[in-house]
Design a protein around this motif. Sequence first.
Motif, mmCIF file in Angstrom:
data_model
loop_
_atom_site.group_PDB
_atom_site.id
_atom_site.type_symbol
_atom_site.label_atom_id
_atom_site.label_comp_id
_atom_site.label_asym_id
_atom_site.label_seq_id
_atom_site.Cartn_x
_atom_site.Cartn_y
_atom_site.Cartn_z
ATOM 1 N N LEU A 260 0.823 -1.239 0.128
ATOM 2 C CA LEU A 260 0.034 0.003 0.136
ATOM 3 C C LEU A 260 0.890 1.471 0.197
ATOM 4 O O LEU A 260 1.857 1.220 0.644
ATOM 5 N N SER A 268 -1.295 1.436 -5.469
ATOM 6 C CA SER A 268 -1.132 0.332 -4.603
ATOM 7 C C SER A 268 -0.994 -1.093 -5.275
ATOM 8 O O SER A 268 -1.796 -1.061 -6.266
ATOM 9 N N HIS A 301 -9.458 -1.085 -0.956
ATOM 10 C CA HIS A 301 -8.493 0.106 -1.023
ATOM 11 C C HIS A 301 -9.002 1.401 -2.024
ATOM 12 O O HIS A 301 -8.761 2.346 -1.581
#
Length: 347
Positions: A260, A268, A301
């Motif tokens: 990340l 990422s 994410h």
Amino acid sequence: MAVIPGDGIGPEVIACALEAVQAAGRECGFRVDLTDYDLGSRRYLATGEVLPDSVAAELAEHDAILLGAVGTPEVPPGILERGLLLRLRFEFDMYVNFRPVKLYPGVSSAIAGLTPERCDMEVIRENTEGLYSGSGGFLHKGTEAEIANQHSVNTRTGTERIVRYAFHRAMKRDRRLTLCHKTNVLTIAGDLWQRTTDEVAAEYPQVEVDYVHVDAACIHLIDSPERFDVIVTDNMFGDIITDLGGAIAGGIGLAASGNLNPTGDYPSLFEPVHGTAPDIVGTGWANPVAAVFSAALCLEHLGEGEAAAMVEKAAAGVLSGMGAMAGPGMGASTSEIGNRIVEAIGV
Ligand code: IPM
Ligand code: MN
């Protein structure tokens, strides 16, 4: 999303992961645009290229990268690892290597009798420094006086940002954080890690903070994994203990990871922890679930939490009905497992 299927079983498991992503997108009302990148052993052996600068620049323009696995026995060790994987981790400042260690219901652990309640943690591995930095070199190479130095680089900034990230995760979970290091021997690097953890801890009085030496952590991961909620550790120790974590949580066929860049300055990268498994390519014995779970981390994410949860739940449900977690004992082929996951999404 940039996709690097890579070598060996990489393309087989990534195909399943992408179908799961698009299926969840259909349920949640979005579509992911994919750009495929031919990187890895095939390209290296054909052209000598590992990661051309122009390709790195294109990758940087994506929101996320999904990678299968890279490497084959024909490529000497280090070329793709350093030239592709580590280069992306470093250049895109992916300073967190996020590795859940979670035993799902119905999955048997390498530890007899381990239950899901006792195994649910996150390892927050530093991903840009330590022994991986590349600092060091040879002196008098090839002579009797040869010296090989490989330095562990630990910056205050690098240590503080990963420790802060770990506290941030602990606040979202059971609020227990363990620093894992080797402060009794690595009295320089360990001192920096311990002081940094103590200082940041003062800002998080709600979080219970603990320390464990990395060797002892290997014992506790086996005999009492419930003692861990969030573990923060350096690059090398994190590499090692997450393979152990993979084994206790049902095997490397299930272990997912996210590299990340929390600032969002760069994409990422999400990848299964496993490698290319050249011995089983084309047999249908590769478990796609590690890749599917990695894609779920990617969706999370990207802010698609609902889709991420759907994918995770569907894959976990399919797992609970499987026999072995890799190989012929799975009772279904890679693509059959992928199809079952797609069918379970949104149900
Ligand atoms: C991992 C892998 C990599 C690492 C290798 C392939 C460079 O083992 O992601 O854990 O050591 O970080
Ligand atoms: Mn590893």
